[in-house]
Scaffold this motif. Structure first.
Motif, PDB file in Angstrom:
ATOM      1  N   MET A  22      -6.690 -12.478   0.735  1.00 45.43           N
ATOM      2  CA  MET A  22      -5.314 -12.917   1.026  1.00 45.43           C
ATOM      3  C   MET A  22      -4.383 -12.573  -0.131  1.00 45.43           C
ATOM      4  O   MET A  22      -3.248 -12.153   0.084  1.00 45.43           O
ATOM      5  N   GLU A  23      -4.880 -12.724  -1.343  1.00 42.60           N
ATOM      6  CA  GLU A  23      -4.065 -12.358  -2.504  1.00 42.60           C
ATOM      7  C   GLU A  23      -3.806 -10.854  -2.524  1.00 42.60           C
ATOM      8  O   GLU A  23      -2.729 -10.412  -2.936  1.00 42.60           O
ATOM      9  N   CYS A  35       2.385  -0.106   6.003  1.00 45.57           N
ATOM     10  CA  CYS A  35       1.969  -1.135   6.964  1.00 45.57           C
ATOM     11  C   CYS A  35       0.524  -0.913   7.399  1.00 45.57           C
ATOM     12  O   CYS A  35      -0.209  -1.872   7.645  1.00 45.57           O
ATOM     13  N   ALA A  36       0.078   0.335   7.474  1.00 51.56           N
ATOM     14  CA  ALA A  36      -1.308   0.617   7.866  1.00 51.56           C
ATOM     15  C   ALA A  36      -2.285   0.015   6.860  1.00 51.56           C
ATOM     16  O   ALA A  36      -3.317  -0.559   7.250  1.00 51.56           O
ATOM     17  N   ASN A  40      -4.992  -2.975   7.572  1.00 50.77           N
ATOM     18  CA  ASN A  40      -6.416  -2.876   7.235  1.00 50.77           C
ATOM     19  C   ASN A  40      -6.872  -4.065   6.397  1.00 50.77           C
ATOM     20  O   ASN A  40      -7.964  -4.596   6.602  1.00 50.77           O
ATOM     21  N   LEU A  41      -6.041  -4.475   5.464  1.00 52.39           N
ATOM     22  CA  LEU A  41      -6.363  -5.652   4.664  1.00 52.39           C
ATOM     23  C   LEU A  41      -6.451  -6.901   5.549  1.00 52.39           C
ATOM     24  O   LEU A  41      -7.356  -7.719   5.399  1.00 52.39           O
ATOM     25  N   VAL A  45      -9.579  -9.570   6.375  1.00 55.96           N
ATOM     26  CA  VAL A  45      -9.492 -11.031   6.311  1.00 55.96           C
ATOM     27  C   VAL A  45     -10.001 -11.642   7.610  1.00 55.96           C
ATOM     28  O   VAL A  45     -10.761 -12.607   7.601  1.00 55.96           O
ATOM     29  N   ARG A  46      -9.583 -11.058   8.728  1.00 53.74           N
ATOM     30  CA  ARG A  46     -10.043 -11.563  10.023  1.00 53.74           C
ATOM     31  C   ARG A  46     -11.558 -11.481  10.120  1.00 53.74           C
ATOM     32  O   ARG A  46     -12.219 -12.430  10.539  1.00 53.74           O
TER      33      ARG A  46
END
Length: 90
Positions: A22-23, A35-36, A40-41, A45-46
């Motif tokens: 998240m950081e 934005c891509a 991906n980040l 997280v998901r």
């Protein structure tokens, strides 16, 4: 001793990895990366969140439904699990 306490270090390690991910999203947004890359980040997280949820669900199922003595405890554990699943799948 509760099952989450028994697996406390493993669960906390997962949470800390999530916090780091998240950081990383926060830093990426601040740095205005593409934005891509941010998507991906977020997907990472998901995936990590889903892994944590599966771990907790499995522990709950084993400790409060499968490995309990008595139908009342089994029913209570199953009812809790059903309620959690309803909230999680909304």
């Amino acid at each position: 001793m509760g099952h989450t306490v028994q697996n406390k270090s493993k669960l906390l390690a997962r949470v800390r990895r999530l916090k780091g991910q998240m950081e990383a999203i926060e830093r990426a947004l601040e740095a205005e990366v593409s934005c891509a890359e941010i998507l991906n980040l977020a997907a990472s997280v998901r995936g990590a969140t889903n892994g944590l949820v599966v771990e907790l669900l499995e522990d709950h199922l084993r400790n409060h439904v499968v490995d309990v003595e008595g139908d009342a405890q089994r029913k209570a554990g199953a009812d809790e699990l059903i309620e959690v699943m309803r909230k999680h799948l909304k």
